[in-house]
Design a protein around this motif. Sequence first.
Motif, PDB file in Angstrom:
ATOM      1  N   VAL A  37       0.871  -1.175   0.000  1.00 38.95           N
ATOM      2  CA  VAL A  37       0.000   0.000   0.000  1.00 38.95           C
ATOM      3  C   VAL A  37       0.906   1.223   0.000  1.00 38.95           C
ATOM      4  O   VAL A  37       1.933   1.226   0.670  1.00 38.95           O
ATOM      5  CB  VAL A  37      -0.920   0.019   1.243  1.00 38.95           C
ATOM      6  N   TYR A  95       4.170   0.914   2.070  1.00 39.29           N
ATOM      7  CA  TYR A  95       4.003   0.055   3.243  1.00 39.29           C
ATOM      8  C   TYR A  95       3.731  -1.387   2.811  1.00 39.29           C
ATOM      9  O   TYR A  95       2.960  -1.619   1.854  1.00 39.29           O
ATOM     10  CB  TYR A  95       2.798   0.501   4.068  1.00 39.29           C
ATOM     11  N   VAL A  99      -2.301  -9.315   5.267  1.00 43.05           N
ATOM     12  CA  VAL A  99      -3.731  -9.433   4.970  1.00 43.05           C
ATOM     13  C   VAL A  99      -4.353 -10.497   5.866  1.00 43.05           C
ATOM     14  O   VAL A  99      -3.843 -11.603   5.983  1.00 43.05           O
ATOM     15  CB  VAL A  99      -3.957  -9.792   3.488  1.00 43.05           C
ATOM     16  N   MET A 108      -6.268  -5.420   6.505  1.00 44.07           N
ATOM     17  CA  MET A 108      -4.837  -5.453   6.796  1.00 44.07           C
ATOM     18  C   MET A 108      -4.592  -5.214   8.280  1.00 44.07           C
ATOM     19  O   MET A 108      -4.907  -4.123   8.780  1.00 44.07           O
ATOM     20  CB  MET A 108      -4.119  -4.422   5.934  1.00 44.07           C
ATOM     21  N   ASP A 109      -4.050  -6.218   8.968  1.00 39.14           N
ATOM     22  CA  ASP A 109      -3.956  -6.132  10.425  1.00 39.14           C
ATOM     23  C   ASP A 109      -2.582  -5.748  10.946  1.00 39.14           C
ATOM     24  O   ASP A 109      -2.466  -5.354  12.107  1.00 39.14           O
ATOM     25  CB  ASP A 109      -4.437  -7.442  11.074  1.00 39.14           C
ATOM     26  N   TRP A 111       1.052  -3.568   9.809  1.00 41.59           N
ATOM     27  CA  TRP A 111       1.691  -2.699   8.826  1.00 41.59           C
ATOM     28  C   TRP A 111       3.147  -2.451   9.234  1.00 41.59           C
ATOM     29  O   TRP A 111       3.437  -2.310  10.426  1.00 41.59           O
ATOM     30  CB  TRP A 111       0.978  -1.345   8.761  1.00 41.59           C
ATOM     31  N   GLY A 112       4.010  -2.351   8.247  1.00 41.45           N
ATOM     32  CA  GLY A 112       5.365  -1.898   8.518  1.00 41.45           C
ATOM     33  C   GLY A 112       5.389  -0.391   8.639  1.00 41.45           C
ATOM     34  O   GLY A 112       4.359   0.277   8.473  1.00 41.45           O
ATOM     35  N   LYS A 113       6.556   0.155   8.930  1.00 41.30           N
ATOM     36  CA  LYS A 113       6.707   1.601   9.086  1.00 41.30           C
ATOM     37  C   LYS A 113       6.856   2.318   7.743  1.00 41.30           C
ATOM     38  O   LYS A 113       6.726   3.539   7.679  1.00 41.30           O
ATOM     39  CB  LYS A 113       7.912   1.915   9.970  1.00 41.30           C
TER      40      LYS A 113
END
Lengths: 121, 110
Positions: A37, A95, A99, A108-109, A111-113
């Motif tokens: 994303v 990002y 999923v 989406m539970d 996420w990276g930075k």
Amino acid sequence: EVQQVESGGGLVQPGGSLRLSCATSGFAFSNYQMNWVRQAPGKGLEWVSFISGSSSTIYYADSVKGRFTISRDNAKNSLYLQMNSLRAEDTAVYYCARVETYYSFYYMDVWGKGTTVTVSS
Amino acid sequence: EIVLTQSPGTLSLSPGARATLSCRASQNIGGIYLAWYQQKPGQAPRLLIYGAYSRATGIPDRFSGSGSGTDFTLTISRLEPEDVAVYYCQQYGRSPPGWTFGQGTKVEIK
């Protein structure tokens, strides 16, 4: 602890290429589908690409279809995004996002930075 | 393709107030096919609500989701300073397959 760390961003000229990576840990990576994303400066969130756990199913947003390639290496717990023919409008923070599924709903539970991609001459 | 429209664009409220954020879908998306995310300044998005009303792990109970069909709501029952953020709704479409987000609602503290 579940972690996702993106890398590979940077400054690239229009028409250039870049390969993003997302290193994951703390969960069974091969069991999860993954998304990329992006978020352009000062803008909202835009879905880019999806890959299933076995890499058998792949989707792309129309804005990147034919230019970007998503892939994964389950042995290395890593997700990738090969970006070719880059344009100024690809400038964004990218990002990786895990999923998750609730009945037939995909969200989406984790996420990276993020990693920043700047396309400019 | 389904479009999500969030309102208002910006919400400015006092601490302790109730915040009501709206997400409207251009077509009926059913009863559970919506998620909400919080993005604080300089941070990645964080999942708040999935399945329209189920809170994600670790999310305080002052956050709640409701709605179905085309109209969904995220409610923050008692606004706290750390709730300053942009909130996005998200749906998943099957034809064509992909994820779409609303344009976001910015929540500020007066």
